[in-house]
Design a protein around this motif. Sequence first.
Motif, PDB file in Angstrom:
ATOM      1  N   PHE A 115      16.979  45.451  64.594  1.00 59.49           N
ATOM      2  CA  PHE A 115      17.797  46.110  64.909  1.00 59.49           C
ATOM      3  C   PHE A 115      17.527  46.813  65.743  1.00 59.49           C
ATOM      4  O   PHE A 115      18.535  46.659  67.326  1.00 59.49           O
ATOM      5  CB  PHE A 115      18.658  47.122  63.910  1.00 59.49           C
ATOM      6  N   TRP A 116      16.423  47.800  65.973  1.00 61.66           N
ATOM      7  CA  TRP A 116      15.477  48.163  67.263  1.00 61.66           C
ATOM      8  C   TRP A 116      15.239  47.960  68.119  1.00 61.66           C
ATOM      9  O   TRP A 116      15.983  47.591  69.718  1.00 61.66           O
ATOM     10  CB  TRP A 116      14.680  49.953  67.331  1.00 61.66           C
ATOM     11  N   ARG A 117      15.010  47.008  68.051  1.00 66.01           N
ATOM     12  CA  ARG A 117      14.006  45.573  68.680  1.00 66.01           C
ATOM     13  C   ARG A 117      15.220  44.811  69.672  1.00 66.01           C
ATOM     14  O   ARG A 117      14.736  44.949  70.695  1.00 66.01           O
ATOM     15  CB  ARG A 117      13.312  44.206  68.275  1.00 66.01           C
ATOM     16  N   ASN A 118      16.251  45.030  68.894  1.00 68.12           N
ATOM     17  CA  ASN A 118      17.311  44.152  69.787  1.00 68.12           C
ATOM     18  C   ASN A 118      18.168  44.861  70.673  1.00 68.12           C
ATOM     19  O   ASN A 118      19.084  44.864  71.251  1.00 68.12           O
ATOM     20  CB  ASN A 118      18.073  43.370  69.026  1.00 68.12           C
ATOM     21  N   THR A 119      17.680  46.133  71.551  1.00 73.89           N
ATOM     22  CA  THR A 119      17.983  47.083  71.412  1.00 73.89           C
ATOM     23  C   THR A 119      18.538  46.739  73.136  1.00 73.89           C
ATOM     24  O   THR A 119      17.778  46.051  73.553  1.00 73.89           O
ATOM     25  CB  THR A 119      17.342  48.716  71.806  1.00 73.89           C
ATOM     26  N   LYS A 151      10.986  48.129  74.396  1.00 77.11           N
ATOM     27  CA  LYS A 151      11.482  47.618  72.843  1.00 77.11           C
ATOM     28  C   LYS A 151      10.668  47.988  71.563  1.00 77.11           C
ATOM     29  O   LYS A 151      11.412  47.980  70.300  1.00 77.11           O
ATOM     30  CB  LYS A 151      12.620  46.420  73.245  1.00 77.11           C
ATOM     31  N   ILE A 152       9.591  47.001  70.974  1.00 79.10           N
ATOM     32  CA  ILE A 152       8.980  46.841  70.463  1.00 79.10           C
ATOM     33  C   ILE A 152       8.417  47.595  70.372  1.00 79.10           C
ATOM     34  O   ILE A 152       8.485  48.429  69.210  1.00 79.10           O
ATOM     35  CB  ILE A 152       7.294  46.257  71.089  1.00 79.10           C
ATOM     36  N   ALA A 179       4.686  50.517  57.326  1.00 79.13           N
ATOM     37  CA  ALA A 179       6.028  49.398  56.764  1.00 79.13           C
ATOM     38  C   ALA A 179       6.216  48.774  58.470  1.00 79.13           C
ATOM     39  O   ALA A 179       6.992  47.705  58.722  1.00 79.13           O
ATOM     40  CB  ALA A 179       7.166  50.042  56.342  1.00 79.13           C
ATOM     41  N   ALA A 180       6.369  49.456  59.070  1.00 79.67           N
ATOM     42  CA  ALA A 180       6.357  49.387  60.641  1.00 79.67           C
ATOM     43  C   ALA A 180       5.411  48.000  61.113  1.00 79.67           C
ATOM     44  O   ALA A 180       6.486  47.751  62.676  1.00 79.67           O
ATOM     45  CB  ALA A 180       6.684  50.881  61.665  1.00 79.67           C
ATOM     46  N   GLU A 181       4.722  48.732  61.429  1.00 83.14           N
ATOM     47  CA  GLU A 181       3.498  47.625  61.944  1.00 83.14           C
ATOM     48  C   GLU A 181       2.733  46.723  61.081  1.00 83.14           C
ATOM     49  O   GLU A 181       3.163  45.605  62.016  1.00 83.14           O
ATOM     50  CB  GLU A 181       1.944  48.544  61.754  1.00 83.14           C
ATOM     51  N   THR A 182       3.776  46.546  60.369  1.00 87.27           N
ATOM     52  CA  THR A 182       4.037  45.045  59.341  1.00 87.27           C
ATOM     53  C   THR A 182       4.935  44.344  59.559  1.00 87.27           C
ATOM     54  O   THR A 182       4.816  42.904  60.208  1.00 87.27           O
ATOM     55  CB  THR A 182       3.916  45.232  57.927  1.00 87.27           C
ATOM     56  N   ALA A 183       6.099  45.203  60.048  1.00 88.62           N
ATOM     57  CA  ALA A 183       7.557  44.208  60.453  1.00 88.62           C
ATOM     58  C   ALA A 183       7.542  43.976  62.028  1.00 88.62           C
ATOM     59  O   ALA A 183       7.531  42.678  62.631  1.00 88.62           O
ATOM     60  CB  ALA A 183       8.907  44.896  60.937  1.00 88.62           C
ATOM     61  N   ALA A 184       5.903  44.195  62.468  1.00 89.75           N
ATOM     62  CA  ALA A 184       6.029  44.328  64.531  1.00 89.75           C
ATOM     63  C   ALA A 184       5.162  43.326  64.338  1.00 89.75           C
ATOM     64  O   ALA A 184       5.526  42.241  65.039  1.00 89.75           O
ATOM     65  CB  ALA A 184       5.181  45.308  65.037  1.00 89.75           C
ATOM     66  N   ARG A 185       3.964  43.201  62.792  1.00 87.33           N
ATOM     67  CA  ARG A 185       3.151  42.422  63.075  1.00 87.33           C
ATOM     68  C   ARG A 185       3.939  40.436  62.351  1.00 87.33           C
ATOM     69  O   ARG A 185       4.251  39.930  63.339  1.00 87.33           O
ATOM     70  CB  ARG A 185       2.193  41.930  61.710  1.00 87.33           C
ATOM     71  N   THR A 186       5.062  40.742  61.676  1.00 86.90           N
ATOM     72  CA  THR A 186       6.201  39.907  61.302  1.00 86.90           C
ATOM     73  C   THR A 186       6.676  38.965  62.099  1.00 86.90           C
ATOM     74  O   THR A 186       6.592  38.125  61.887  1.00 86.90           O
ATOM     75  CB  THR A 186       6.598  40.425  60.465  1.00 86.90           C
ATOM     76  N   ALA A 187       7.055  39.982  63.466  1.00 88.43           N
ATOM     77  CA  ALA A 187       7.669  39.452  64.819  1.00 88.43           C
ATOM     78  C   ALA A 187       6.693  38.871  65.539  1.00 88.43           C
ATOM     79  O   ALA A 187       7.637  37.623  65.930  1.00 88.43           O
ATOM     80  CB  ALA A 187       8.929  40.747  64.891  1.00 88.43           C
TER      81      ALA A 187
END
Length: 407
Positions: free
Chosen positions: A260-264, A299-300, A315-323
């Motif tokens: 959601f935040w990455r799509n800002t 944005k990242i 959790a945030a860094e896992t999400a960033a790696r997944t993306a």
Amino acid sequence: MTSYRSSLLQLLDERGYIHQVTDPDALDALAERQVVPGYIGFDATAPSLHVGNLVSIMLLRRLQQAGHKPIVVMGGGTTKVGDPSGKDEARKLLTDETIGANIASIRRCFERFLTFGEGPTDAVMVNNDEWLGGLEYIPFLREVGRHFTINRMLSFDSVRLRLDREQPLTFLEFNYMILQAYDFLELSRRAGCRLQLGGSDQWGNIVNGIELTRRIDGTEVYGVTTPLITNADGAKMGKTAAGAVWLNPDLLSPYDYWQFWRNTDDADIGRFLKLFTDLSLEDIGKLESLSGAEINQAKIILATEATAMLHGREAAETAARTAAETFQAGGIGEDLPTLSLGEGMNITHALTGLGFTPSNKEAKRKIAEGAVRLDDVTVNDPGLMLVAGDQPLKLSLGRKKHGLLIR
């Protein structure tokens, strides 16, 4: 920006939180000389708050960061009435058990943003049912109701807009503004509360509470509102085609929150970094100056910092790696949303089951547009049956929505 002396109003002003302030000079002086307890009320209509509530949560965080005391008021009492602000119809009445369960669930979110405890600047959570639930109707009307005129109550947007649209407004809801004003009076008496904060749509309710507290007790209290937080396109922040952006991880995964935040929008980066992260203004200034493809790095950082505040750094860094794995390397990240296919599932149902589309009809439309891919191959058949093998299938909608289909 206005020139303030207190660290509280300086912090709120420089990061873009201030829309209106009642008697700013007096509040500024009070915040300079003492710890100011301040509150925001949250009704417990669902088991989670959503990203539209986040600016209010961050206001309480900033209050604490500036050395003052946040009071989180859960509307156990007012939830039984329902806030008519911005609503065309009355909310469904909830049971006491449901309201209690919602409050317990919501508290977990606040514990991510605030430090609770017994100290002078530690946050506390209170339930306004403590004082509203025991009110006796006639004594309450005699003490409090006489300070509210029907003429003025009819002028408030929450009432006037409902009447203009010829939508019913129940007498129960009509009482909401009186009960909210009474909250401020009670918090002033019980906790020495001197400040109410809220969104710009709450200005009238806040002023009501200030006037009631002054008339009955002679106590000077204050209000601060934030501007309406909209996206660059003018839409209210947090409103998406897929529905509410929930703050509880059981309703929205950390990965989807990160996305959601990455799509800002590019135009919102600096403002959202100031409002929703703890990065310094100096660092934000550097990120704001990025242009072209480099703005994606900002944005990242926004997505990772905002997600870390709510869900934790890991959790945030896992999400960033997944993306990064999903978008840059074309691989399958470890944190993507998953859906079990069981013995098999139509691709239309899979898109809706992952939450990518709000309905099967919308899923079929996206397939017809060529926006759906299975393992990076475009799918044109809305009737395609999917069966998972030993390896998960990757289902994608557009460039930004990806999920895993498993047995």
